[in-house]
Design a protein around this motif. Structure first.
Motif, PDB file in Angstrom:
ATOM      1  N   LEU A 162       0.851  -1.179   0.000  1.00  0.00           N
ATOM      2  CA  LEU A 162       0.000   0.000   0.000  1.00  0.00           C
ATOM      3  C   LEU A 162       0.892   1.235   0.000  1.00  0.00           C
ATOM      4  CD1 LEU A 162      -2.631  -1.042   2.692  1.00  0.00           C
ATOM      5  CD2 LEU A 162      -2.917  -1.063   0.223  1.00  0.00           C
ATOM      6  N   THR A 163       0.478   2.282  -0.660  1.00  0.00           N
ATOM      7  CA  THR A 163       1.275   3.507  -0.711  1.00  0.00           C
ATOM      8  C   THR A 163       0.457   4.685  -0.219  1.00  0.00           C
ATOM      9  OG1 THR A 163       0.603   4.092  -2.974  1.00  0.00           O
ATOM     10  CG2 THR A 163       2.494   2.618  -2.740  1.00  0.00           C
ATOM     11  N   MET A 164       1.156   5.632   0.396  1.00  0.00           N
ATOM     12  CA  MET A 164       0.507   6.881   0.787  1.00  0.00           C
ATOM     13  C   MET A 164       1.485   8.024   0.574  1.00  0.00           C
ATOM     14  SD  MET A 164      -1.265   8.220   4.337  1.00  0.00           S
ATOM     15  CE  MET A 164       0.285   8.381   5.218  1.00  0.00           C
ATOM     16  N   ALA A 165       1.079   9.014  -0.188  1.00  0.00           N
ATOM     17  CA  ALA A 165       1.842  10.243  -0.366  1.00  0.00           C
ATOM     18  C   ALA A 165       1.076  11.352   0.342  1.00  0.00           C
ATOM     19  CB  ALA A 165       2.016  10.568  -1.837  1.00  0.00           C
ATOM     20  N   ARG A 166       1.755  12.079   1.225  1.00  0.00           N
ATOM     21  CA  ARG A 166       1.064  13.089   2.031  1.00  0.00           C
ATOM     22  C   ARG A 166       1.889  14.363   2.116  1.00  0.00           C
ATOM     23  NH1 ARG A 166      -0.177  11.890   8.323  1.00  0.00           N
ATOM     24  NH2 ARG A 166      -2.084  10.908   7.534  1.00  0.00           N
ATOM     25  N   THR A 167       1.221  15.494   1.934  1.00  0.00           N
ATOM     26  CA  THR A 167       1.817  16.796   2.205  1.00  0.00           C
ATOM     27  C   THR A 167       1.085  17.395   3.397  1.00  0.00           C
ATOM     28  OG1 THR A 167       2.282  17.125  -0.147  1.00  0.00           O
ATOM     29  CG2 THR A 167       2.425  19.054   1.281  1.00  0.00           C
ATOM     30  N   ALA A 168       1.826  17.741   4.447  1.00  0.00           N
ATOM     31  CA  ALA A 168       1.233  18.306   5.659  1.00  0.00           C
ATOM     32  C   ALA A 168       1.472  19.811   5.687  1.00  0.00           C
ATOM     33  CB  ALA A 168       1.847  17.654   6.896  1.00  0.00           C
ATOM     34  N   TYR A 169       0.473  20.541   6.185  1.00  0.00           N
ATOM     35  CA  TYR A 169       0.528  22.007   6.202  1.00  0.00           C
ATOM     36  C   TYR A 169       0.341  22.539   7.623  1.00  0.00           C
ATOM     37  CZ  TYR A 169      -0.486  21.212   1.241  1.00  0.00           C
ATOM     38  OH  TYR A 169      -0.451  20.763  -0.058  1.00  0.00           O
ATOM     39  N   ASP A 170       0.934  23.698   7.884  1.00  0.00           N
ATOM     40  CA  ASP A 170       0.744  24.338   9.187  1.00  0.00           C
ATOM     41  C   ASP A 170      -0.519  25.195   9.161  1.00  0.00           C
ATOM     42  OD1 ASP A 170       1.360  26.704   7.862  1.00  0.00           O
ATOM     43  OD2 ASP A 170       3.387  26.849   8.675  1.00  0.00           O
ATOM     44  N   GLY A 171      -0.760  25.907  10.254  1.00  0.00           N
ATOM     45  CA  GLY A 171      -1.991  26.688  10.370  1.00  0.00           C
ATOM     46  C   GLY A 171      -2.127  27.792   9.343  1.00  0.00           C
ATOM     47  N   SER A 172      -1.003  28.258   8.798  1.00  0.00           N
ATOM     48  CA  SER A 172      -1.059  29.318   7.793  1.00  0.00           C
ATOM     49  C   SER A 172      -1.140  28.770   6.377  1.00  0.00           C
ATOM     50  CB  SER A 172       0.173  30.228   7.913  1.00  0.00           C
ATOM     51  OG  SER A 172       1.364  29.501   7.636  1.00  0.00           O
ATOM     52  N   GLY A 173      -1.201  27.426   6.261  1.00  0.00           N
ATOM     53  CA  GLY A 173      -1.320  26.812   4.951  1.00  0.00           C
ATOM     54  C   GLY A 173       0.000  26.563   4.246  1.00  0.00           C
ATOM     55  N   GLU A 174       1.125  26.750   4.980  1.00  0.00           N
ATOM     56  CA  GLU A 174       2.434  26.498   4.387  1.00  0.00           C
ATOM     57  C   GLU A 174       2.808  25.022   4.547  1.00  0.00           C
ATOM     58  OE1 GLU A 174       4.624  28.524   2.671  1.00  0.00           O
ATOM     59  OE2 GLU A 174       2.808  29.775   2.622  1.00  0.00           O
ATOM     60  N   PRO A 175       3.331  24.398   3.488  1.00  0.00           N
ATOM     61  CA  PRO A 175       3.737  22.988   3.602  1.00  0.00           C
ATOM     62  C   PRO A 175       4.957  22.834   4.495  1.00  0.00           C
ATOM     63  CG  PRO A 175       4.364  23.872   1.455  1.00  0.00           C
ATOM     64  CD  PRO A 175       3.539  24.926   2.127  1.00  0.00           C
ATOM     65  N   VAL A 176       4.903  21.871   5.399  1.00  0.00           N
ATOM     66  CA  VAL A 176       6.029  21.647   6.317  1.00  0.00           C
ATOM     67  C   VAL A 176       6.644  20.260   6.145  1.00  0.00           C
ATOM     68  CG1 VAL A 176       5.149  23.257   8.043  1.00  0.00           C
ATOM     69  CG2 VAL A 176       4.491  20.858   8.166  1.00  0.00           C
ATOM     70  N   GLU A 177       5.956  19.361   5.449  1.00  0.00           N
ATOM     71  CA  GLU A 177       6.496  17.990   5.313  1.00  0.00           C
ATOM     72  C   GLU A 177       5.837  17.296   4.137  1.00  0.00           C
ATOM     73  OE1 GLU A 177       5.808  13.642   5.932  1.00  0.00           O
ATOM     74  OE2 GLU A 177       4.350  15.218   6.416  1.00  0.00           O
ATOM     75  N   TYR A 178       6.652  16.554   3.384  1.00  0.00           N
ATOM     76  CA  TYR A 178       6.137  15.731   2.289  1.00  0.00           C
ATOM     77  C   TYR A 178       6.640  14.318   2.513  1.00  0.00           C
ATOM     78  CZ  TYR A 178       5.509  13.763  -2.398  1.00  0.00           C
ATOM     79  OH  TYR A 178       5.149  12.962  -3.449  1.00  0.00           O
TER      80      TYR A 178
END
Length: 247
Positions: A212-228
């Motif tokens: 199984l695969t999962m690609a995720r981009t996480a964002y902070d409260g201001s909508g800026e990406p912090v992790e891929y």
């Protein structure tokens, strides 16, 4: 006679295939803990006779549960119930937190940690120029001392200082929260593919096994990406679950 014999009933008038009736009921006994990990089952010939099924039907039922990762055939031991499959709700949580919550004893082996120039995919996800230095880490995650997932993550290089020791002791999201970095939303895509030879070896699977695969981009409260992150999970030991509503 198997101790669970009275808990399984076969309805020969049902349109549901006999092998699936047996497999489905045995699966429920495994998942509810009636048959805990390590339980040994009689051989297929004995089980077929006991439940009044043909040997090919019983063989199909048992293979169905082997393929789902609930049973394992071991030479000299026979067929055994294996560690319960991990089921994870599709929501914004970390695998480490989920495993801790389920008391599955998460453990992490850090395979690599360092900075490198962002490729096109990573740069796009983190909204950086291609070639910008990013922090890259690769980890092997265990549950109850069994490898379950291979995780590759990229973060802006200046976002947080990480070490192999801290990554081995806690989940990435835990470390981000401790550094005052709030995670608000994430965009993720779930899929499946075949394991490479290297992935299969690390995860204890056969070459070409389904992951199984999962690609995720996480964002902070201001909508800026912090992790891929791009993660692969053993399909034989892991599944995603979701709740959907009708409109």
């Amino acid at each position: 006679m198997e101790s669970f014999a009275k808990l399984i009933t076969i309805d020969r008038s049902s349109p549901v295939p006999l092998y699936f009736q047996f497999a489905q009921q045995l699966q429920k006994l495994i998942e509810t803990g009636v048959l805990p990990p390590g339980t040994r089952l009689s051989n297929e010939v004995a089980l077929a006779d006991q439940f009044g099924l043909s040997r090919p039907t019983m063989r199909q039922a048992m293979q169905h549960l082997v393929d789902k990762g609930l049973l394992a055939r071991k030479r000299g031991v026979g067929t055994q119930v294996v560690t319960n499959r991990i089921r994870r709700q599709v929501e914004f949580t970390s695998l480490y937190d989920d495993l801790e919550r389920e008391e599955r004893r998460p453990r992490t082996e850090v395979l690599s940690l360092g900075t490198l120039p962002a490729g096109a995919e990573v740069a796009a996800a983190l909204r950086l120029d291609e070639g910008t230095e990013v922090l890259a880490l690769e980890r092997l995650r265990f549950a109850d001392d069994e490898p379950i997932a291979l995780m590759r993550n990229h973060l802006p290089a200046s976002l947080i200082e990480l070490s192999s020791q801290t990554l081995a002791e806690a989940g990435l999201y835990q470390l981000l929260r401790r550094s005052g970095i709030g995670l608000s939303t994430a965009r993720q895509t779930i899929g499946a593919r075949r394991a490479t030879a290297a992935e299969a070896q690390l995860l204890g699977e056969s070459r070409g096994a389904t992951l199984l695969t999962m690609a995720r981009t996480a964002y902070d409260g201001s909508g800026e990406p912090v992790e891929y992150g791009v993660h692969v999970y053993r399909a034989s030991r892991y599944s995603f679950e979701m709740t959907v509503a009708a409109h």
